[in-house]
Design a protein around this motif. Structure first.
Motif, mmCIF file in Angstrom:
data_model
loop_
_atom_site.group_PDB
_atom_site.id
_atom_site.type_symbol
_atom_site.label_atom_id
_atom_site.label_comp_id
_atom_site.label_asym_id
_atom_site.label_seq_id
_atom_site.Cartn_x
_atom_site.Cartn_y
_atom_site.Cartn_z
ATOM 1 N N SER A 281 81.742 -25.977 53.830
ATOM 2 C CA SER A 281 81.907 -26.646 55.129
ATOM 3 C C SER A 281 81.219 -25.896 56.261
ATOM 4 O O SER A 281 81.666 -25.935 57.413
ATOM 5 N N GLY A 282 80.132 -25.215 55.937
ATOM 6 C CA GLY A 282 79.417 -24.466 56.958
ATOM 7 C C GLY A 282 80.061 -23.155 57.350
ATOM 8 O O GLY A 282 79.570 -22.457 58.243
ATOM 9 N N GLN A 283 81.137 -22.793 56.674
ATOM 10 C CA GLN A 283 81.861 -21.558 56.995
ATOM 11 C C GLN A 283 81.257 -20.389 56.213
ATOM 12 O O GLN A 283 81.884 -19.806 55.331
ATOM 13 N N PRO A 326 87.722 -29.290 53.135
ATOM 14 C CA PRO A 326 88.224 -29.171 54.504
ATOM 15 C C PRO A 326 87.821 -27.847 55.127
ATOM 16 O O PRO A 326 87.491 -26.884 54.429
ATOM 17 N N LEU A 327 87.838 -27.789 56.451
ATOM 18 C CA LEU A 327 87.785 -26.505 57.120
ATOM 19 C C LEU A 327 89.081 -25.767 56.828
ATOM 20 O O LEU A 327 90.122 -26.377 56.572
ATOM 21 N N ARG A 332 89.489 -23.917 63.441
ATOM 22 C CA ARG A 332 88.065 -24.150 63.218
ATOM 23 C C ARG A 332 87.717 -25.620 63.457
ATOM 24 O O ARG A 332 86.659 -25.933 63.993
ATOM 25 N N LEU A 333 88.585 -26.510 63.049
ATOM 26 C CA LEU A 333 88.344 -27.938 63.258
ATOM 27 C C LEU A 333 88.155 -28.233 64.739
ATOM 28 O O LEU A 333 87.205 -28.909 65.146
ATOM 29 N N GLU A 383 77.960 -19.001 67.388
ATOM 30 C CA GLU A 383 77.987 -19.221 65.937
ATOM 31 C C GLU A 383 78.874 -20.424 65.637
ATOM 32 O O GLU A 383 80.075 -20.398 65.919
ATOM 33 N N PRO A 384 78.330 -21.503 65.056
ATOM 34 C CA PRO A 384 79.146 -22.708 64.856
ATOM 35 C C PRO A 384 80.201 -22.565 63.769
ATOM 36 O O PRO A 384 81.285 -23.115 63.874
ATOM 37 N N PHE A 385 79.893 -21.868 62.691
ATOM 38 C CA PHE A 385 80.814 -21.628 61.593
ATOM 39 C C PHE A 385 81.547 -22.908 61.177
ATOM 40 O O PHE A 385 82.767 -22.956 61.045
ATOM 41 N N GLY A 386 80.767 -23.936 60.991
ATOM 42 C CA GLY A 386 81.315 -25.223 60.599
ATOM 43 C C GLY A 386 80.194 -26.175 60.240
ATOM 44 O O GLY A 386 79.007 -25.825 60.295
#
Length: 482
Positions: A281-283, A326-327, A332-333, A383-386
């Motif tokens: 999820s981009g994490q 899921p995140l 984070r969501l 940093e988007p981290f998602g």
């Protein structure tokens, strides 16, 4: 969970499992199911872990390298033998799809395998002295007990990147399991115990992160601090370590630029980037997160990227058909959605996704692709981290490099080109600790992993990862009677 039991809901200290009266809940981010109640470490629990680490270090540092190697190899074998169970525990705990969890479990085993070999290769050297009756010797010795802190996004691999080289060097370790996804770290302790690791060589504590870090780092027992986490947490731990003049390694945030030059195949690059961007999820700290595409091919790239993204299936990681889980947290969501809203408000166009998913129970956000993104938007600075992929365009090589280097981060960067000169020049001019050329999967046990600028210092993986857990001792020896 009958056939895939969770690890003990306890801390692992001095070779035994310990509980506490106060606990905190661990939930499955896919559906909110309560998985476990884990102990909140009290000061007395942390003092017990410190005593265990001191005693464990006294024993483990004197364990011969070949024996340390054999135990590390048994841990690797134990992880692989329980790969199916381990992957399910990770998916329940952190949320990523099972296939990605399985890959992480095997990568964690690879770390122990690599450092099982490196444990036998902690080389010193001799230097020719000016005096014929003098010998100059340099030894590499373990730095001492380590306090290790790892993030929750790769809950097995990140702690193992610290545990394996530290143990290979002869250090003992206290690991704080990340509160958001702690079960994988406890499972590592369970497997290490079964492999015959001496009591105290590895200890795992759970609970309140700030309280744990303050007490561990303040102790005279701890001689090294290692963190994988955010820049603010890194700055705080550096301040704490400074009081005791302790050795520190930091693997902090990233905001990886992807430079797609005009000679690259835009469709192929886009589809590779989409798959990599939305992994976990981009994490992912080295996740490709700023896509700078030459203006001649930007349209084709964005179209293919959005098309690939729309084909990804969002859902519970236990479903084999799921591509994106899921995140891990509600925090984070919310943070991801704020970044998307900021970009749209400032003029970005949503090509795919764009908001939370209508799925029950979990922290689901639709994989999102944005075009028309400018460098002043938050998604290009923070940093988007998602699961957000912002796409922007550039006209010249120098512009691409300048914009890629314009953030305080410097963990990873990626380049797509078919021209060898462009590949070399971009790889050399990107201000990052790692560069992938036509490749986005670059983390591996045998190569150093780490960043520059605010992305930290020190390296994990490769020979360099072991060196960070040793100190050089110089011995000047005059021959008797000389």
């Amino acid at each position: 969970m009958t056939h895939h039991p969770l690890p003990p809901a306890a801390m692992y200290v001095a070779g035994a499992w310990h509980r506490a009266e106060q606990t905190f809940p661990v939930h499955n981010p896919a559906d909110g199911e309560l998985l476990a109640e884990l102990p909140v470490a009290r000061p007395s629990d942390l003092d017990l872990a410190l005593d265990a680490a001191a005693e464990g270090f006294a024993t483990w540092r004197r364990t011969q390298p070949w024996e340390r190697s054999r135990i590390l190899r048994r841990i690797a074998d134990g992880i692989r033998a329980q790969a199916e169970r381990f992957a399910l525990v990770m998916t329940l705990d952190q949320g990523k799809p099972l296939a990605q969890s399985e890959g992480e479990v095997l990568a964690a085993a690879d770390q122990f395998d690599w450092y099982a070999d490196e444990a036998r290769r902690v080389y010193g050297r001799t230097v020719e002295a000016r005096d014929p009756d003098t010998r100059i010797l340099i030894r590499r010795e373990p730095v001492g007990p380590v306090a290790a802190f790892a993030a929750w996004n790769f809950p097995a691999l990140l702690p193992v990147r610290k545990i394996a080289p530290a143990l290979a060097a002869g250090c003992s370790v206290i690991v704080m399991a990340p509160a958001e996804a702690p079960l994988s770290t406890l499972l590592i302790a369970e497997i290490a115990d079964a492999a015959g690791l001496p009591a105290g060589a590895l200890n795992v504590v759970t609970g309140d992160g700030p309280a744990i870090s303050r007490r561990l780092i303040a102790s005279d027992v701890i001689r090294k601090v290692s963190l994988t986490g955010s820049v603010p947490v890194g700055a705080e731990l550096l301040r704490l370590a400074a009081d005791g003049i302790k050795s520190v390694s930091m693997e902090l945030g990233g905001h990886a630029p992807v430079l797609v030059f005009p000679d690259a195949d835009p469709e192929r690059a886009a589809r590779l980037c989409a798959r990599a961007k939305f992994r976990n999820s981009g994490q992912v700290c080295i996740s490709p997160s700023r896509f700078l595409v030459h203006e001649e091919i930007a349209g084709a790239f964005a179209e293919a990227f959005a098309d690939e993204t729309r084909g990804l299936r969002l859902g519970d990681g236990r479903d084999p058909a799921t591509d994106v889980g899921p995140l891990t947290t509600a925090r984070r969501l919310n943070a991801v959605h704020e970044l998307v809203q900021d970009a749209v408000t400032r003029g970005a166009t949503v090509l795919a996704g764009g908001g939370p998913a209508d799925l029950p129970g979990g922290h689901y956000y639709r994989p999102t692709v944005l075009s028309g993104v400018s460098d002043d938007m938050r998604v290009m600075v923070e940093e988007p981290f998602g699961p957000i992929a912002p796409i922007s365009t550039f006209a010249t090589f120098d512009e691409a490099i300048s914009r890629a280097n314009a953030t305080p981060f410097g963990l990873a960067g990626f380049v797509f080109t078919e021209d060898l000169a462009t590949a070399f020049r971009a790889g050399e001019e990107l201000e990052t600790g790692m560069v992938g050329v036509n490749e986005l999967t670059i983390a591996t046990a045998e190569a150093p992993f780490g960043g520059v600028k605010q992305s930290g210092f020190g390296r994990e993986g490769g020979t360099e990862g072991l060196a960070d857990y040793t100190v050089a001792k110089y011995v000047n020896l005059r021959l008797r009677g000389a």
